[in-house]
Design an enzyme around this catalytic site. Structure first.
Site, PDB file in Angstrom:
ATOM      1  N   MET A 194      12.419  24.012  11.753  1.00 56.67           N
ATOM      2  CA  MET A 194      13.610  24.258  10.837  1.00 56.67           C
ATOM      3  C   MET A 194      13.359  24.361   9.404  1.00 56.67           C
ATOM      4  O   MET A 194      13.032  22.889   9.198  1.00 56.67           O
ATOM      5  CB  MET A 194      14.679  25.042  10.916  1.00 56.67           C
ATOM      6  CG  MET A 194      14.359  26.031  12.660  1.00 56.67           C
ATOM      7  SD  MET A 194      16.422  25.997  13.172  1.00 56.67           S
ATOM      8  CE  MET A 194      16.260  24.226  13.990  1.00 56.67           C
ATOM      9  N   GLY A 195      13.552  24.818   8.643  1.00 56.79           N
ATOM     10  CA  GLY A 195      13.313  24.397   7.258  1.00 56.79           C
ATOM     11  C   GLY A 195      12.469  25.772   6.286  1.00 56.79           C
ATOM     12  O   GLY A 195      11.383  24.910   5.954  1.00 56.79           O
TER      13      GLY A 195
ATOM     14  N   MET B 246      16.336  27.011  20.572  1.00 52.69           N
ATOM     15  CA  MET B 246      16.789  26.039  21.501  1.00 52.69           C
ATOM     16  C   MET B 246      17.285  24.859  20.959  1.00 52.69           C
ATOM     17  O   MET B 246      18.662  24.397  21.179  1.00 52.69           O
ATOM     18  CB  MET B 246      15.807  25.126  22.381  1.00 52.69           C
ATOM     19  CG  MET B 246      14.751  26.411  23.292  1.00 52.69           C
ATOM     20  SD  MET B 246      13.376  24.827  23.912  1.00 52.69           S
ATOM     21  CE  MET B 246      13.799  23.649  24.358  1.00 52.69           C
TER      22      MET B 246
ATOM     23  N   GLY C  88      24.146  39.501   7.217  1.00 53.14           N
ATOM     24  CA  GLY C  88      24.201  40.989   6.028  1.00 53.14           C
ATOM     25  C   GLY C  88      25.875  41.102   6.641  1.00 53.14           C
ATOM     26  O   GLY C  88      26.619  40.516   6.907  1.00 53.14           O
TER      27      GLY C  88
ATOM     28  N   THR D  92      24.989  25.213   7.608  1.00 51.70           N
ATOM     29  CA  THR D  92      23.216  25.588   7.142  1.00 51.70           C
ATOM     30  C   THR D  92      22.473  24.123   8.059  1.00 51.70           C
ATOM     31  O   THR D  92      22.678  23.136   7.243  1.00 51.70           O
ATOM     32  CB  THR D  92      22.968  25.301   5.773  1.00 51.70           C
ATOM     33  OG1 THR D  92      21.339  25.544   5.812  1.00 51.70           O
ATOM     34  CG2 THR D  92      22.907  23.794   5.010  1.00 51.70           C
TER      35      THR D  92
ATOM     36  N   ASP E 260      18.949  23.610   8.366  1.00 50.75           N
ATOM     37  CA  ASP E 260      18.371  23.166   7.011  1.00 50.75           C
ATOM     38  C   ASP E 260      18.956  21.994   5.909  1.00 50.75           C
ATOM     39  O   ASP E 260      18.051  21.174   5.556  1.00 50.75           O
ATOM     40  CB  ASP E 260      17.776  23.830   6.830  1.00 50.75           C
ATOM     41  CG  ASP E 260      17.327  25.187   7.027  1.00 50.75           C
ATOM     42  OD1 ASP E 260      16.573  25.161   8.148  1.00 50.75           O
ATOM     43  OD2 ASP E 260      16.754  26.453   6.766  1.00 50.75           O
TER      44      ASP E 260
END
Length: 473
Positions: free
Chosen positions: A264-265, A377, A166, A219, A221
């Protein structure tokens, strides 16, 4: 190239045989009389042996490289690299670099290589680091960056500039850029940050400022479209192996042992899919793009029961955004909350599904389940060798583009070539795993898991078509 066609501020160039160039803005569009200068690289001894080092202005890279004989040439992007003429004199440059959003392996490498590229290749001496993300612009926090400052930062994870989610206020940011006399802005961030970069560019253009804005997509992801992959992704897949290996050791050490790893994803399951394929020890991979259900014929519980009876142990990898629709109604209420970047806050699917598995099998068998969440991590480590090379080339391509007068672009790898991509193409949608693609079929073949699709889902998936430009292997 034959004609330029206006398309709601998009710079579209068309040519014969269905050729389309989605071009990026250039200084000459707004300042046709802006002076140009010989590229300092032509006097750089390191590049004196390189033949055809400068990129031809007409070089473009196709978005789609698998075609039929009668296919149109399709969409292209401008090829990245140094040009013979530049639009900035080295002594006049005041550049700034900002990192935004979550951490990702390789951030420090990108910072380092932007500084080194500006310094070594173009002789730029004035470079600022904006401290703490977008809000650092109007908080007047800066760090002086030079070759000594960034010398070994690539060996550390995180970002020496600090980051935040933000804090984007376009007017205040551009006011700060204007007040400081900054004329080159390098923004490292994900899709939200690239949208912010686009807004900054538009405001700069509106004020008719001679300031170049370039984005380097970040990113972990790998959910940014068009580009082959984003930096940090290879490191994330490699680091995820540690968690999967630990889960495998735990699972094989107990009777009916289950190792559950959450990776993550949020909306895209690329890390989970590639980590699973790299490991070869995973029995089941669950991602946001592929719906699954728990109970009944063909459900997850049935598959777990089958695999435990066959092997006595099991490893499950689940992406953080998978199965959110399965969470209880009481937990769903809080998923309407968003973080400072506007991302929906997800419930911990790993904890929830762990408990559901334990509850389901409690009366059937003795079961030991170990849940591992290595999220922070993975994203906090330094980038590996592959990503370091990726970061270096992205940073250098961004520097070359800005010095050559290109503006309002994101740099990215498309079909193995570095390109300049308009901001709108990077931010218009997300890159997702196409479950009707061969890569997902390879995963199902590797794990021998069912598709977990009900008949209605199968009919819908057969109607899906993969987007050109998504990850291809």
């Amino acid at each position: 190239m034959s004609s330029s066609v206006p398309n709601s501020d998009r710079k579209i160039v068309t040519g014969p045989a269905g050729y389309i160039l989605e071009d990026v803005p250039h200084f000459s569009d707004d300042f046709p009389d802006h002076p140009t200068y010989p590229n300092p690289l032509q006097d750089n001894a390191a590049y004196s042996v390189v033949k055809q080092y400068f990129v031809d202005e007409d070089d473009t890279v196709p978005q789609k490289i698998v075609v039929h004989p009668d296919s149109p040439r399709g969409t292209h992007f401008r090829r990245a690299g140094p040009r013979q003429r530049v639009y900035f004199e080295s002594d006049d440059v005041l550049a700034c670099i900002v990192t935004c959003g979550g951490l990702c392996p390789g951030l420090n490498t990108v910072i380092r290589e932007i500084v080194c590229g500006l310094s070594y290749m173009y002789g730029v001496k004035r470079i600022l680091g904006i401290d703490g993300g977008y809000r650092g612009f109007y908080a007047r926090n800066t760090i002086h960056l030079d070759l000594k400052t960034v010398n070994d930062i690539h060996r550390s994870g995180g970002t020496i500039l600090g980051t935040s989610r933000g804090g984007h206020n376009t007017t205040k940011i551009v006011d700060s850029i204007q007040d400081r006399g900054i004329n080159q802005v390098y923004i490292i961030g994900g899709d939200g940050s690239q949208k912010g970069a686009a807004a900054i560019f538009e405001e700069i253009r509106k004020r008719k400022l001679k300031v170049a804005v370039a984005g380097i997509p970040k990113t972990i992801d790998n959910d940014i479209p068009i580009i082959d992959r984003s930096f940090g992704f290879d490191t994330a897949v490699e680091e995820a192996q540690r968690a999967i290996n630990a889960a495998h050791v735990e699972a094989t050490s107990f009777e009916n042992g289950i190792g559950l790893v959450k990776l993550m994803g949020r909306y895209s399951g690329f890390i989970a899919m590639h980590a699973t394929l790299a490991s070869r020890d995973v029995d089941c991979c669950l991602i946001p793009e592929s719906p699954f259900f728990l109970e009944g014929s063909g459900g997850l519980f049935e598959f777990i029961d089958k695999r435990l009876k066959e092997s006595g142990h099991m490893v499950i990898v689940i992406a953080e955004g998978a199965g959110q629709d399965l969470l209880s109604e009481s937990m769903k209420e809080s998923t309407t909350l968003k973080d400072a970047s506007g991302n929906k806050l997800l419930q911990d699917i790993g904890l929830w599904i762990s408990q559901r598995i334990k509850d389901h099998f409690a009366k059937k068998m003795t079961l030991t389940l170990k849940y591992i969440d290595p999220t922070y991590m993975i994203r906090a480590v330094p980038s590996n060798a592959s990503d370091n090379v990726c970061c270096t080339l992205l940073a250098q391509s961004a520097v070359h583009g800005v010095m050559a007068g290109y503006n309002g672009f994101t740099v990215g790898l498309v079909n193995g070539r570095h390109t300049y991509i308009p901001f709108n193409r990077i931010t218009e949608k997300q890159n997702k795993v196409v479950i009707t693609d061969r890569m997902w079929a390879r995963l199902l073949s590797s794990t021998n898991q069912p598709s977990f699709m009900k008949q209605a889902d199968k009919i819908h998936s057969n109607q899906l078509v993969g987007e050109p430009g998504t990850m291809k292997w």
